[in-house]
Design an enzyme around this catalytic site. Structure first.
Site, PDB file in Angstrom:
ATOM      1  N   PHE A   8     -20.473  11.324 -13.165  1.00  0.00           N
ATOM      2  CA  PHE A   8     -20.521  10.540 -14.415  1.00  0.00           C
ATOM      3  C   PHE A   8     -19.179   9.842 -14.604  1.00  0.00           C
ATOM      4  CE2 PHE A   8     -21.575  10.448 -19.184  1.00  0.00           C
ATOM      5  CZ  PHE A   8     -22.540   9.454 -19.020  1.00  0.00           C
ATOM      6  N   LYS A 126     -21.648   5.674  -0.698  1.00  0.00           N
ATOM      7  CA  LYS A 126     -21.739   5.067   0.638  1.00  0.00           C
ATOM      8  C   LYS A 126     -21.742   6.085   1.783  1.00  0.00           C
ATOM      9  CE  LYS A 126     -18.882   2.848  -1.689  1.00  0.00           C
ATOM     10  NZ  LYS A 126     -17.790   2.126  -2.330  1.00  0.00           N
ATOM     11  N   GLU A 150     -29.624   0.276  -2.800  1.00  0.00           N
ATOM     12  CA  GLU A 150     -29.157  -1.100  -3.049  1.00  0.00           C
ATOM     13  C   GLU A 150     -27.703  -1.149  -3.517  1.00  0.00           C
ATOM     14  OE1 GLU A 150     -31.019  -4.254  -2.606  1.00  0.00           O
ATOM     15  OE2 GLU A 150     -28.876  -4.564  -2.531  1.00  0.00           O
ATOM     16  N   VAL A 153     -24.076  -1.512  -1.143  1.00  0.00           N
ATOM     17  CA  VAL A 153     -23.465  -2.717  -0.560  1.00  0.00           C
ATOM     18  C   VAL A 153     -23.573  -3.847  -1.581  1.00  0.00           C
ATOM     19  CG1 VAL A 153     -23.515  -4.387   1.341  1.00  0.00           C
ATOM     20  CG2 VAL A 153     -24.111  -2.002   1.779  1.00  0.00           C
ATOM     21  N   GLY A 207     -12.012  -0.831 -12.684  1.00  0.00           N
ATOM     22  CA  GLY A 207     -13.084   0.019 -12.156  1.00  0.00           C
ATOM     23  C   GLY A 207     -13.649  -0.465 -10.831  1.00  0.00           C
ATOM     24  N   GLU A 210     -11.942   2.507  -5.341  1.00  0.00           N
ATOM     25  CA  GLU A 210     -12.367   3.882  -5.139  1.00  0.00           C
ATOM     26  C   GLU A 210     -11.347   4.807  -5.816  1.00  0.00           C
ATOM     27  OE1 GLU A 210     -15.354   4.668  -3.321  1.00  0.00           O
ATOM     28  OE2 GLU A 210     -15.442   2.558  -3.801  1.00  0.00           O
ATOM     29  N   ASP A 221     -13.524   1.240   3.115  1.00  0.00           N
ATOM     30  CA  ASP A 221     -14.695   1.006   2.267  1.00  0.00           C
ATOM     31  C   ASP A 221     -15.562  -0.119   2.855  1.00  0.00           C
ATOM     32  OD1 ASP A 221     -16.149   1.263  -0.484  1.00  0.00           O
ATOM     33  OD2 ASP A 221     -15.759  -0.877  -0.212  1.00  0.00           O
ATOM     34  N   LYS A 225     -19.504  -0.085   4.653  1.00  0.00           N
ATOM     35  CA  LYS A 225     -20.618  -1.017   4.420  1.00  0.00           C
ATOM     36  C   LYS A 225     -21.090  -1.636   5.742  1.00  0.00           C
ATOM     37  CE  LYS A 225     -19.017  -1.453  -0.252  1.00  0.00           C
ATOM     38  NZ  LYS A 225     -17.905  -1.929  -1.063  1.00  0.00           N
ATOM     39  N   GLY A 318     -17.802  -2.788  -9.830  1.00  0.00           N
ATOM     40  CA  GLY A 318     -17.770  -2.771 -11.298  1.00  0.00           C
ATOM     41  C   GLY A 318     -18.837  -1.837 -11.857  1.00  0.00           C
TER      42      GLY A 318
HETATM   43  N1  HSE Z   1     -14.335   0.106  -4.197  1.00  0.00           N
HETATM   44  C1  HSE Z   1     -15.455  -0.699  -3.869  1.00  0.00           C
HETATM   45  C2  HSE Z   1     -15.025  -2.174  -3.864  1.00  0.00           C
HETATM   46  C3  HSE Z   1     -16.561  -0.476  -4.866  1.00  0.00           C
HETATM   47  O1  HSE Z   1     -13.917  -2.460  -4.311  1.00  0.00           O
HETATM   48  O2  HSE Z   1     -15.781  -3.005  -3.393  1.00  0.00           O
HETATM   49  C4  HSE Z   1     -17.888  -1.028  -4.446  1.00  0.00           C
HETATM   50  O3  HSE Z   1     -18.388  -0.393  -3.305  1.00  0.00           O
END
Ligand code: HSE
Length: 338
Positions: A8, A126, A150, A153, A207, A210, A221, A225, A318
């Site tokens: 959360f 992920k 969904e 990515v 936000g 990570e 990250d 993906k 976000g």
């Molecule tokens: N930390 C990742 C980014 C969040 O900045 O794209 C989305 O996966």
């Protein structure tokens, strides 16, 4: 549909807020969702078979801990995530805990448990998808449940649905794009003269990053993906060791200025083909469509046999943007009548 949120943080709260704010519009779609459980690692857990109040949940977590949620008949405060998956009345698990790109745990075991208990799994996490998509998909199929991915990515921008549904029948030959919001935000801010550290701090505050932003700035990250795209698009399970990965931490203000002077921009480009993948900072001419993709916006180009290149540009990170990715998977389950 009764939902259990595992995690959360930014994304879980963003998702809950959408359910609350869009309640009437969702009811118009005959979609009635109720959060019955929320589990966090260190900020408490709640389970109430008849449903939890979302405003109270957001209020409690805003005060730092779910212990601040008011008492209500039937409320349990001592169930952990595993017990919620095993014993709660939730139809779907919304898993939004911090990702682990090495082991995918504890989420991976929890997903398997959820399918054993005939629950859908919708996730923005992920790690488990990058590491074990085929296995999870197979378990979901055996349980006649859905694995919704969904949001993993490009947040709620429908990058996977575009490839898997709208472009079904085409052969996708490669995917190339900007799939990390944090690094694209930092590079964009550096072009306006902002310091790398300040830009990263802003991306964290908004936000996008990570919990440990090393994963963003070192390219891991984006690489996760690439692993997801490889397994989802091409049925090929790669590992991080198979990829050529470099992030943006070595890009200096001088590098950014040099590129601008030459009419170019640095972008962190992810690339995946049936043969493999990479993540590399790349200097693009301003004429390249990806050069114009700014801030936390992401983009992906699928090169297809029948319609050529198809490019999708949209939010990549976000709270609300990723929360919508989760909702879009739930609505797909609702449309399918499960
Ligand atoms: N930390 C990742 C980014 C969040 O900045 O794209 C989305 O996966």
């Amino acid at each position: 549909m009764k939902l259990a949120l595992i995690g959360f943080g930014v994304v879980g709260q963003g998702f809950a807020r959408i359910l609350m704010d869009k309640h009437a519009e969702l009811q118009d779609l005959s979609f009635d969702a109720q959060i019955v459980a929320v589990a966090t690692r260190s900020r408490g857990a709640l389970y109430r078979p008849d449903g939890l109040d979302i405003a109270d949940l957001l209020n409690a977590i805003g005060q730092g801990d779910l212990r601040h949620y008011p008492d209500a008949p039937g409320l349990q405060r001592d169930w952990n995530a595993e017990r919620i998956v095993r014993e709660s009345n939730a139809d779907a698990i919304i898993e939004v805990s911090p990702t682990n790109l090495q082991t995918a745990q504890p989420a991976l075991d929890l997903f398997r448990l959820a399918f054993e208990h005939s629950k859908h799994v919708i996730t923005a996490n992920k790690g488990p998808i990058a590491l074990a998509y085929a296995d999870l998909k197979e378990r979901a199929g055996r349980a006649h449940r859905t694995l919704g991915i969904e949001a993993t990515v490009m947040a709620g921008t429908p990058s996977l649905r575009l490839a898997l549904e709208s472009l079904q029948g085409c052969r996708i030959r490669e995917a190339r794009g900007i799939v990390n919001g944090t690094t694209n935000y930092i590079l964009t801010q550096m072009e306006s003269g902002m310091d790398y550290a300040d830009a990263l701090a802003q991306a964290q505050q908004l936000g996008y990053a990570e919990p440990d932003p090393t994963a963003d700035v070192e390219g891991w990250d984006a690489a996760s993906k690439v692993l997801i795209l490889s397994t989802v698009l091409f049925g090929k399970r790669l590992t991080m060791d198979d990829l050529d990965v470099r992030g943006i931490s070595s890009i200096t203000a001088a590098d950014v200025r040099d590129a601008a002077a030459a009419g170019e921009r640095w972008k962190l480009i992810a690339h995946v083909t049936p043969e493999g993948g990479s993540v590399q900072p790349t200097r693009l001419p301003l004429t390249d469509p990806l050069a114009g993709v700014a801030n936390a916006t992401n983009a992906i180009t699928y090169d297809t046999d029948l319609v050529g290149p198809v490019t999708l540009i949209g939010a990549g990170a976000g709270a609300q943007q990723t929360g919508f990715g989760l909702l879009s998977d739930l609505l797909a389950i609702h449309r399918a009548g499960h």
